[in-house]
Enzyme design. Structure first.
Site, PDB file in Angstrom:
ATOM      1  N   GLY A  74      -4.931  -2.023   5.008  1.00  0.00           N
ATOM      2  CA  GLY A  74      -4.115  -3.155   4.559  1.00  0.00           C
ATOM      3  C   GLY A  74      -4.786  -4.495   4.816  1.00  0.00           C
ATOM      4  O   GLY A  74      -4.872  -5.345   3.936  1.00  0.00           O
ATOM      5  N   ARG A  75      -5.305  -4.681   6.033  1.00  0.00           N
ATOM      6  CA  ARG A  75      -5.868  -5.998   6.387  1.00  0.00           C
ATOM      7  C   ARG A  75      -7.264  -6.197   5.811  1.00  0.00           C
ATOM      8  O   ARG A  75      -7.873  -7.242   6.011  1.00  0.00           O
ATOM      9  CB  ARG A  75      -5.853  -6.182   7.902  1.00  0.00           C
ATOM     10  CG  ARG A  75      -6.491  -5.038   8.681  1.00  0.00           C
ATOM     11  CD  ARG A  75      -6.135  -5.098  10.167  1.00  0.00           C
ATOM     12  NE  ARG A  75      -6.618  -3.951  10.920  1.00  0.00           N
ATOM     13  CZ  ARG A  75      -5.979  -2.797  11.033  1.00  0.00           C
ATOM     14  NH1 ARG A  75      -4.828  -2.608  10.394  1.00  0.00           N
ATOM     15  NH2 ARG A  75      -6.467  -1.813  11.745  1.00  0.00           N
ATOM     16  N   LYS A 132       0.846  -1.198   0.000  1.00  0.00           N
ATOM     17  CA  LYS A 132       0.000   0.000   0.000  1.00  0.00           C
ATOM     18  C   LYS A 132       0.884   1.251   0.000  1.00  0.00           C
ATOM     19  O   LYS A 132       0.692   2.165  -0.772  1.00  0.00           O
ATOM     20  CB  LYS A 132      -0.907  -0.033   1.236  1.00  0.00           C
ATOM     21  CG  LYS A 132      -1.829   1.150   1.352  1.00  0.00           C
ATOM     22  CD  LYS A 132      -2.811   0.941   2.493  1.00  0.00           C
ATOM     23  CE  LYS A 132      -3.543   2.238   2.796  1.00  0.00           C
ATOM     24  NZ  LYS A 132      -4.527   2.113   3.852  1.00  0.00           N
ATOM     25  N   LYS A 141       9.280  -0.391  14.183  1.00  0.00           N
ATOM     26  CA  LYS A 141       9.853   0.003  12.886  1.00  0.00           C
ATOM     27  C   LYS A 141      10.890   1.104  13.092  1.00  0.00           C
ATOM     28  O   LYS A 141      11.974   1.062  12.530  1.00  0.00           O
ATOM     29  CB  LYS A 141       8.757   0.532  11.954  1.00  0.00           C
ATOM     30  CG  LYS A 141       7.794  -0.509  11.432  1.00  0.00           C
ATOM     31  CD  LYS A 141       6.832   0.138  10.438  1.00  0.00           C
ATOM     32  CE  LYS A 141       5.678  -0.767  10.065  1.00  0.00           C
ATOM     33  NZ  LYS A 141       4.677  -0.113   9.232  1.00  0.00           N
ATOM     34  N   GLU A 171      10.552  -4.516   4.634  1.00  0.00           N
ATOM     35  CA  GLU A 171      10.678  -5.929   4.274  1.00  0.00           C
ATOM     36  C   GLU A 171      10.341  -6.139   2.794  1.00  0.00           C
ATOM     37  O   GLU A 171      11.059  -6.836   2.060  1.00  0.00           O
ATOM     38  CB  GLU A 171       9.722  -6.786   5.133  1.00  0.00           C
ATOM     39  CG  GLU A 171      10.049  -6.802   6.617  1.00  0.00           C
ATOM     40  CD  GLU A 171       9.381  -5.679   7.407  1.00  0.00           C
ATOM     41  OE1 GLU A 171       9.036  -4.636   6.800  1.00  0.00           O
ATOM     42  OE2 GLU A 171       9.215  -5.835   8.626  1.00  0.00           O
ATOM     43  N   HIS A 180      -3.740 -33.401  18.245  1.00  0.00           N
ATOM     44  CA  HIS A 180      -2.600 -34.188  18.738  1.00  0.00           C
ATOM     45  C   HIS A 180      -1.489 -33.275  19.240  1.00  0.00           C
ATOM     46  O   HIS A 180      -0.340 -33.689  19.342  1.00  0.00           O
ATOM     47  CB  HIS A 180      -2.100 -35.107  17.622  1.00  0.00           C
ATOM     48  CG  HIS A 180      -3.173 -36.056  17.171  1.00  0.00           C
ATOM     49  ND1 HIS A 180      -3.391 -37.269  17.781  1.00  0.00           N
ATOM     50  CD2 HIS A 180      -4.139 -35.924  16.223  1.00  0.00           C
ATOM     51  CE1 HIS A 180      -4.432 -37.866  17.199  1.00  0.00           C
ATOM     52  NE2 HIS A 180      -4.902 -37.067  16.259  1.00  0.00           N
ATOM     53  N   GLU A 210      -4.758  -6.751  14.828  1.00  0.00           N
ATOM     54  CA  GLU A 210      -4.288  -5.417  14.413  1.00  0.00           C
ATOM     55  C   GLU A 210      -5.458  -4.424  14.484  1.00  0.00           C
ATOM     56  O   GLU A 210      -5.254  -3.228  14.652  1.00  0.00           O
ATOM     57  CB  GLU A 210      -3.690  -5.463  13.002  1.00  0.00           C
ATOM     58  CG  GLU A 210      -2.691  -4.336  12.751  1.00  0.00           C
ATOM     59  CD  GLU A 210      -1.940  -4.458  11.432  1.00  0.00           C
ATOM     60  OE1 GLU A 210      -2.573  -4.378  10.369  1.00  0.00           O
ATOM     61  OE2 GLU A 210      -0.698  -4.616  11.455  1.00  0.00           O
TER      62      GLU A 210
HETATM   63  O1  F6P Z   1       3.178  -2.716   9.707  1.00  0.00           O
HETATM   64  C1  F6P Z   1       1.823  -2.991   9.629  1.00  0.00           C
HETATM   65  C2  F6P Z   1       1.295  -2.788   8.245  1.00  0.00           C
HETATM   66  O2  F6P Z   1       1.166  -1.451   7.978  1.00  0.00           O
HETATM   67  C3  F6P Z   1      -0.028  -3.514   8.044  1.00  0.00           C
HETATM   68  O3  F6P Z   1      -1.095  -2.816   8.540  1.00  0.00           O
HETATM   69  C4  F6P Z   1      -0.025  -3.708   6.574  1.00  0.00           C
HETATM   70  O4  F6P Z   1      -0.950  -4.680   6.180  1.00  0.00           O
HETATM   71  C5  F6P Z   1       1.403  -4.123   6.337  1.00  0.00           C
HETATM   72  O5  F6P Z   1       2.147  -3.356   7.265  1.00  0.00           O
HETATM   73  C6  F6P Z   1       1.927  -3.910   4.942  1.00  0.00           C
HETATM   74  O6  F6P Z   1       1.922  -2.565   4.565  1.00  0.00           O
HETATM   75  P1  F6P Z   1       2.138  -2.127   3.080  1.00  0.00           P
HETATM   76  O7  F6P Z   1       1.067  -2.726   2.254  1.00  0.00           O
HETATM   77  O8  F6P Z   1       2.088  -0.620   3.084  1.00  0.00           O
HETATM   78  O9  F6P Z   1       3.499  -2.629   2.635  1.00  0.00           O
END
Ligand code: F6P
Length: 546
Positions: free
Chosen positions: A267-268, A206, A512, A212, A384, A353
């Site tokens: 995002g979620r 987004k 972060k 990452e 199990h 979240e």
């Molecule tokens: O760090 C949390 C977050 O912002 C989530 O809410 C989101 O889904 C994820 O990181 C990924 O964010 P982006 O789509 O901006 O890379």
């Protein structure tokens, strides 16, 4: 909006809890042959059975009253009308617009968002079609066979979970990969398994700034250019899904190959948007639309059904009942459907979240418990492993059981065995085993006297452990869409009751920031200082080992 514990019905619920807390579900079922019929609902191919909950008609009446007093209908109307209900980020919350199959106008800042939503869907359709028909080819002319989605959190969990859940509907000639972890092992494993000439990377972020994702994306880009020996190859092997056109351009992806979404999609809550591109590529437009239709049907139900029959509201209220009145801090998702193996991870982000908050909408500390610790996994495997705690541990952990009545893999007796286990576990949690039953069993096995008395306490199951069973005829895109929208709205309703904003996530920021400060110290670009002794010692340990 008011503090939930100040609502008149909150105290009534406490009194009611004290009155019924000792009732056993075993007895409630024995006393009422119609309990299943009264406390279960059908929604299309979905059956939601909440009769194994520690509730009576009076509980449901009071909980429904709680939803009224917390103004759930008013907040639902605000959600659907595009109001800026995510007040800390000053954003509307409109994932429902993404699956608004009736195409009713929905306005944000005076502008109807539906034309844009439909235009992006069409852009996605054309692209997905080209990949699926072999019209879009790699730089050297090879057909795309591997699709690698690079994203994390909401830009990973939703598309990954849906592609797995609907695998029987997927294109078997395409191999879908999802890279999220910045641990180099993740991307290295995936790249080792892909042919650069026939691999497409979807960079899903987004913000297009997530460390990452950007790190993995740059590694993938360097690999592709190195393997194909040509910078120009990037154009045929990389597309982006983002709200940040500038970031996409800077990365080197033509914005013609960028699929847009908007800041009013959290995002979620984004799998319905262009973040769902891997889903559309894998399943095709038709199935993607069916997924949206399933969610839309649940949206319409949520918007219009009376609260006492409203499935997201019922599930939300049951959650609040256990968290705030029984003191249950966790909730488990138990899937008896291998295709849904990633659903617990997806729901974990959705719920934790969204409702892992302790400051209310007025900026005050909350006075009640909010979102639960959500966890889970494949039910049959869990039997199990961790079910011991569910049956005889000291925690009350309400469970959701999910299972398809029909399996797309009818291998021998596998499916009846799977279903029998699912049904048995929900039954066992609920009925338990009394002292008299345990004693009779031990006697039948030939035990008596001291030996029997010593073993007896271990053989008793308290039962009275609640669960919801969400069964479906068979998994289809519509069923999955409805199921996911059900959970989304459940989370929303709980946020309304707790008077928290379910749509921001400030709690992820501090880590972060600190990671950005530590990174140059770890790399030796700057001396490590200003940390507590523990962090300092750990940094020094890592540096010494490099
Ligand atoms: O760090 C949390 C977050 O912002 C989530 O809410 C989101 O889904 C994820 O990181 C990924 O964010 P982006 O789509 O901006 O890379």
């Amino acid at each position: 909006m008011s503090v939930p514990s100040n609502l008149p019905v909150w105290q009534e619920l406490h009194a009611h809890h004290a009155a019924i807390a000792d009732l056993h579900l075993r007895d409630l079922f024995a006393a009422d042959p119609a309990r299943f019929a009264r406390f279960s609902r059908h929604f299309g191919d979905l059956l939601v059975d909440f009769s194994k909950h520690r509730i009576t008609d009076e509980t449901l009446r009071l909980l429904t009253e709680l939803a009224y007093q917390a103004q759930v209908p008013e907040w639902t109307a605000r959600l659907f009308s595009g109001e800026m209900i995510n007040h800390t980020e000053r954003r509307a919350v409109l994932h429902v617009a993404l699956r608004n199959r009736g195409n009713r106008s929905i306005f944000v800042n005076g502008e109807d968002v539906m034309p844009e939503v439909n235009a992006v869907l069409e852009h996605m359709r054309k692209f997905a079609d080209q990949i699926r028909r072999g019209k879009w080819r790699g730089h050297t002319g090879k057909r795309i066979r591997d699709v690698v989605n690079i994203g994390i959190g909401g830009s990973d969990l939703g598309p990954k979970m849906v592609c797995e859940a609907l695998e029987p509907y997927g294109d078997p000639t395409l191999r879908m990969h999802f890279v999220s972890n910045v641990d180099g092992a993740h991307i290295s494993h995936v790249l080792a398994d892909c042919d650069p000439e026939s691999t497409l990377f979807i960079i899903a972020s987004k913000t297009f700034t997530t460390q990452e994702t950007m790190t993995n994306a740059h590694t993938a880009r360097a690999w592709l250019v190195r393997e194909l020996g040509d910078e120009a190859a990037v154009a045929r092997h990389f597309v982006a899904v983002s709200t940040n056109a500038e970031g996409v351009r800077k990365f080197g992806i033509d914005t013609a190959n960028m699929f847009e979404f908007w800041d009013w999609v959290g995002g979620r809550y984004s799998l319905w948007s262009a973040i769902g591109l891997p889903i559309m590529v894998y399943l095709g437009m038709e199935h993607f639309i069916e997924l949206l239709e399933g969610a839309h049907a649940m949206d319409e139900h949520f918007r219009s059904a009376p609260l006492q029959d409203n499935l997201p509201v019922i599930l939300a209220l049951l959650g609040v009942w256990y968290i705030d009145f029984f003191g249950a801090s966790s909730q488990v998702t138990l899937v008896y459907d291998d295709y849904l193996r990633s659903l617990p991870d997806y729901l974990q982000q959705l719920d934790m979240e969204s409702n892992g908050k302790s400051i209310d909408r007025e900026g005050q500390a909350v006075s009640v418990k909010t979102g639960p610790i959500l966890w889970g996994g494949l039910g049959n495997n869990g039997q199990h492993a961790f079910y011991q705690l569910l049956h005889q541990g000291t925690h009350l952990v309400p469970a959701d059981f999910l299972a398809p009545a029909h399996s797309p893999n009818p291998v021998g007796d596998h499916h009846p065995i799977l279903l029998a286990n699912c049904l048995a576990q929900a039954e066992a949690l609920m009925v338990g085993k009394t002292e008299a039953q345990a004693r009779a069993e031990l006697e039948k096995q030939g035990l008596s006297g001291e030996a029997l008395e010593k073993l007896l306490p271990y053989k008793i199951f308290p039962g009275n452990r609640p669960s919801t069973s969400l069964f479906y005829r068979r998994m289809t895109p519509q069923v999955l869409g409805a199921l996911l929208a059900l959970y989304e709205h459940k989370v929303f309703v709980q946020g309304v009751i707790w008077n928290i904003n379910s749509f921001d996530q400030w709690g992820v920021e501090l880590g972060k920031q600190l990671a950005n400060a530590i990174l140059p110290e770890l790399k030796g670009e700057r001396p490590a200082d200003g940390h507590d002794a523990s962090t300092q010692g750990l940094i020094e340990f890592c540096r010494a080992a490099q």
